[in-house]
Enzyme design. Structure first.
Site, PDB file in Angstrom:
ATOM      1  N   GLY A  89       0.566  -1.290   0.377  1.00 52.38           N
ATOM      2  CA  GLY A  89      -0.094   0.329  -0.206  1.00 52.38           C
ATOM      3  C   GLY A  89       0.444   0.930   0.156  1.00 52.38           C
ATOM      4  O   GLY A  89       0.209   2.538  -0.085  1.00 52.38           O
ATOM      5  N   GLY A  90       2.297   1.344  -0.700  1.00 51.54           N
ATOM      6  CA  GLY A  90       2.723   2.323  -0.769  1.00 51.54           C
ATOM      7  C   GLY A  90       3.417   3.013   0.175  1.00 51.54           C
ATOM      8  O   GLY A  90       3.635   3.694   1.099  1.00 51.54           O
ATOM      9  N   SER A 173       4.944  -4.988  -1.560  1.00 46.83           N
ATOM     10  CA  SER A 173       5.292  -4.202  -2.024  1.00 46.83           C
ATOM     11  C   SER A 173       5.794  -3.171  -0.785  1.00 46.83           C
ATOM     12  O   SER A 173       7.120  -4.011  -0.566  1.00 46.83           O
ATOM     13  CB  SER A 173       4.128  -4.279  -2.077  1.00 46.83           C
ATOM     14  OG  SER A 173       4.398  -2.440  -3.344  1.00 46.83           O
ATOM     15  N   SER A 174       5.667  -2.392  -0.266  1.00 48.32           N
ATOM     16  CA  SER A 174       5.659  -1.828   1.190  1.00 48.32           C
ATOM     17  C   SER A 174       6.255  -2.843   2.267  1.00 48.32           C
ATOM     18  O   SER A 174       7.257  -2.462   2.404  1.00 48.32           O
ATOM     19  CB  SER A 174       5.170  -0.600   1.417  1.00 48.32           C
ATOM     20  OG  SER A 174       3.981  -1.574   1.327  1.00 48.32           O
ATOM     21  N   GLU A 275       6.639  -5.382 -14.387  1.00 45.57           N
ATOM     22  CA  GLU A 275       6.389  -4.534 -13.003  1.00 45.57           C
ATOM     23  C   GLU A 275       6.760  -3.250 -13.529  1.00 45.57           C
ATOM     24  O   GLU A 275       8.005  -3.125 -13.591  1.00 45.57           O
ATOM     25  CB  GLU A 275       6.375  -4.985 -12.077  1.00 45.57           C
ATOM     26  CG  GLU A 275       5.221  -5.781 -10.782  1.00 45.57           C
ATOM     27  CD  GLU A 275       6.014  -5.834  -9.622  1.00 45.57           C
ATOM     28  OE1 GLU A 275       6.127  -4.665  -8.940  1.00 45.57           O
ATOM     29  OE2 GLU A 275       6.001  -7.301  -9.421  1.00 45.57           O
ATOM     30  N   HIS A 306       2.636  -6.101 -11.022  1.00 50.61           N
ATOM     31  CA  HIS A 306       2.650  -5.675  -9.881  1.00 50.61           C
ATOM     32  C   HIS A 306       1.213  -5.908  -8.790  1.00 50.61           C
ATOM     33  O   HIS A 306       0.417  -5.209  -8.726  1.00 50.61           O
ATOM     34  CB  HIS A 306       2.579  -3.589  -8.443  1.00 50.61           C
ATOM     35  CG  HIS A 306       2.760  -4.074  -7.396  1.00 50.61           C
ATOM     36  ND1 HIS A 306       4.230  -4.190  -6.452  1.00 50.61           N
ATOM     37  CD2 HIS A 306       2.493  -3.198  -6.906  1.00 50.61           C
ATOM     38  CE1 HIS A 306       4.073  -3.575  -5.796  1.00 50.61           C
ATOM     39  NE2 HIS A 306       3.505  -3.573  -5.717  1.00 50.61           N
TER      40      HIS A 306
END
Length: 334
Positions: A89-90, A173-174, A275, A306
């Site tokens: 979620g960045g 991701s994050s 990605e 992604h």
């Protein structure tokens, strides 16, 4: 009539879902819940995987969700490993309660025959990095405390016991960036975590950055991700004034600490071939792999974007990914 003064302006607008105002106020839209519910889910019978929530850090009111194969599942093992899942979620969005993350954790527990621990962590820009790193550390220490107390086997009635000697960290991701931080924070065979023993890390499309662009970052945008959005996540999550070469974004930045001397547990880095973050993940894996004593492997899923395992949980690629993670957990045989 007197002036009411200058009104705060919108400094950052993240898809209308999150706004940072010039006075530091953060506005979050509740419509994010409607968006996440549109993501397709895989049906799991309630008798296959049990789940419950628990608080792991009272001062910050942080919760995690536990998933465990039930006695009615096809798991025949007397003990099962632990998978700590760190959502993406960045650093700005995400929760254990989001349907696509919840579904993925159900799938991980069922497919890998594992106890899955999915902690929430504080989000930026209200809580900039290293808050998420600190919370992930606290979640791992909470697991250690549960192992010491012996409470974990009483979380659910029936079913297999939990093997704290086989713990794996999976970061999306994050969450993959956070997994990197944990790997180097605790190192290999950390006495600090005993009796918990982390055996390996899986980084799924890890969110790394850098001032100098990579070839994949200069490529076309993805269906759900653009370079502008990635840059905004960094502006919102890094310490104010920091660039994308900050060590929390770029593990190999000009001021990043040297990683050669740190012994880490085996690591598997996975990215989609389409990605934007592909080249970051590949470079990260290959640089670590060249360092003496580090067992790091990189696998790329051709044409996948992604988070493909969340956006398309029933796909052949997602099923293959689960098999690869299972093999990694069993014997590190790719």
């Amino acid at each position: 009539m007197g002036s009411l003064g200058e009104q705060p302006q919108v400094a950052e607008d993240c898809m209308g879902l999150l706004q940072l105002l010039s006075d530091g106020t953060v506005l979050r839209s509740k419509s994010i819940n409607l968006i996440t519910q549109q993501i397709p889910l895989v049906n799991h019978q309630s008798t296959t995987v049990l789940f419950k929530d628990s608080i792991y850090h009272k001062p910050n009111n942080l919760h995690l969700r536990l998933y465990k194969p039930s006695a009615a599942s096809n798991c025949t093992a007397t003990t099962i490993p632990v998978v700590i899942f760190l959502h993406g979620g960045g650093f700005c969005f995400g929760s254990r309660t989001w349907p696509h993350f919840h579904n993925l954790c159900l799938t991980l527990a069922s497919s890998l025959h594992a106890l899955v621990v999915a902690p929430d962590y504080r989000l930026a820009p209200e809580h900039r990095l290293p808050a998420a790193f600190e919370d992930a550390e606290a979640a791992v220490m909470w697991l250690r405390d549960q192992a010491v107390s012996g409470e974990v086997d009483r979380w659910f009635e029936g079913g297999p016991g939990v093997d704290f000697d086989r713990v794996y960290v999976v970061g999306d991701s994050s969450g993959g960036n956070i997994a990197h931080h944990l790997a180097f924070r605790f190192g290999s065979g950390s006495i600090e975590l005993s009796p918990v023993r982390v055996r390996g890390y899986v980084l799924l499309g890890p969110f790394f950055g850098g001032v100098e662009r990579t070839k994949s970052e200069d490529g076309p945008s993805e269906a759900l991700l653009s370079l502008d959005l990635l840059d905004m996540f960094w502006r919102l999550s890094l310490p104010e004034g920091a660039t994308r070469d900050h060590h929390m974004a770029n593990p190999f930045g000009p001021t990043s600490p040297a990683l050669e001397s740190v012994s880490i547990d085996p690591m598997l880095v996975i990215a989609g071939g389409s990605e934007l973050l592909r080249d970051r993940a590949k470079e990260y894996a290959y640089k670590l792999k060249k360092m003496e004593g580090k067992k790091v492997d990189y696998i790329e899923f051709e044409k996948e974007e992604h988070g493909f395992f969340c956006s398309n949980p029933s796909s052949d690629a997602t099923k293959q990914l689960l098999r690869i993670i299972g093999n990694f957990m069993d014997n590190f045989n790719f």
